[in-house]
Design a protein around this motif. Sequence first.
Motif, PDB file in Angstrom:
ATOM      1  N   GLY A 109       0.808  -1.216   0.000  1.00 19.91           N
ATOM      2  CA  GLY A 109       0.000   0.000   0.000  1.00 19.91           C
ATOM      3  C   GLY A 109       0.841   1.266   0.000  1.00 19.91           C
ATOM      4  N   SER A 112      -7.157   3.736   4.009  1.00 20.85           N
ATOM      5  CA  SER A 112      -6.966   3.801   2.559  1.00 20.85           C
ATOM      6  C   SER A 112      -7.806   4.916   1.943  1.00 20.85           C
ATOM      7  CB  SER A 112      -7.333   2.456   1.917  1.00 20.85           C
ATOM      8  OG  SER A 112      -8.654   2.098   2.246  1.00 20.85           O
ATOM      9  N   GLN A 146     -11.949  -0.094  -4.658  1.00 19.13           N
ATOM     10  CA  GLN A 146     -10.882  -0.479  -3.743  1.00 19.13           C
ATOM     11  C   GLN A 146     -11.247  -1.703  -2.910  1.00 19.13           C
ATOM     12  OE1 GLN A 146      -9.943   2.946  -1.389  1.00 19.13           O
ATOM     13  NE2 GLN A 146      -8.845   3.973  -3.043  1.00 19.13           N
TER      14      GLN A 146
END
Length: 439
Positions: free
Chosen positions: A69, A182, A220
Amino acid sequence: MSPTVSIIVPIYNAAHTIGRCIESILTQQYTDFELFLVDDGSRDGSGIICDAYAKRDSRIRVIHKENSGVSDTRNLALDLAQGTYLQFLDSDDWITPDATSSLVRAAEANRCDLVIADFYRVIGERVSRKGDIEEDTVLTREEFSAHMMENPADFYYGVLWNKLYRRDIVETHHLRMDPDISWCEDFMFNLEYIRYAERFYALQIPIYYYVKTKGSLANQSLTIAKTVKMKLMVFEYYQQFFKTVLDEEEYQRCRPKVYRFLVDAAGDGAVPPAVLPNSKKLGAERSRVAPELLSGSGPLHNAYRDRKLLEQYLETAALKNDLSLQDITLLLALRELEAPCTRRDLADFTGLTRGSLSFSLQRLAAKELILVENLKDIETEEKLLRVSFPTTSAAVFQDLDVALEDARQASQAGLTQEERAQYEALSARIQSNIRSILQ
């Protein structure tokens, strides 16, 4: 010796765009930087491209890691950075040639902890300038936060890439990206940083090209429940931030603005699909240089290169002062002229048409940068222009002087002090010869 700036670029499957991003960094006017290219487990050859660039330039450090990430990727580079300042880019975006130099100069001239700059938003072949703060002064934490409160969830405040940070603040307070978030992870980092920063400066020069190609929350693989929970958690932190910055009475008064964040954040910073307001065709937002003309030889090619180099630096001063390149060039010409002249001669001197000249004169006068007086020559009865400069022009002249010095330094890069003195002496003799011939 440690570099002044550490530039950090996280990369994941960006083979089609990473070259453009890296080239924009390596061609910066400012050269005292280290560049971290952190390959987050790409599977498309991005890492190979980065390695090839690292072989060409010793300032580049490539890090290959397993995919974990963007936050974890940035954190790894932060652990290794040595610069006084931190600058971030995304791998599918790029920066203007004056980006790093403009950020560093603003930080050092104003002794500030955070510089925030305008940027270009790119959709397809169209580009539009984006900014928010128009105050050309150092802001306190409270003043900066008040601006941010007016536009909650705005990319201008939320992202990392249009800002310059002091690394000592980041390290002293152990600031890092939260890998468990995120959505709005950039904004969370910024809120933490702002709590410890004291002096802020808004640089009104667009320095970054942001391409809207990133994925939204919808792709996502996040569940609706997790998305809602994440947004509420970010909002709670946002709310606590303002409770810390503002006293209780001020917070209660501003609470409706704070709560607007929940509504505005629902859009996830989406760019409207319609044509951007005040947009231009990509490539027309700044002066263009024709690469095929740069390598030629002869007097016209030399004149072209000299003009384009000067324009590149003048344009930075123009953008900072909301002027066109034509306006700032005319202002420079007017400052250099020591006596009244006709409009015809002024147009010839600047290379402008009479119409363009009149338009720029009006713009400069409207901005109170010049005072124009119309005269008549007693002998020839020709109409003359006499221009004077009010005190409001002093700040722009200061930016002009910086631009001229930067252009001079760039053109004489690599010359010794003795060589520079010889060059200046020879140039003066050549100009004297030219004047004697043309008189």
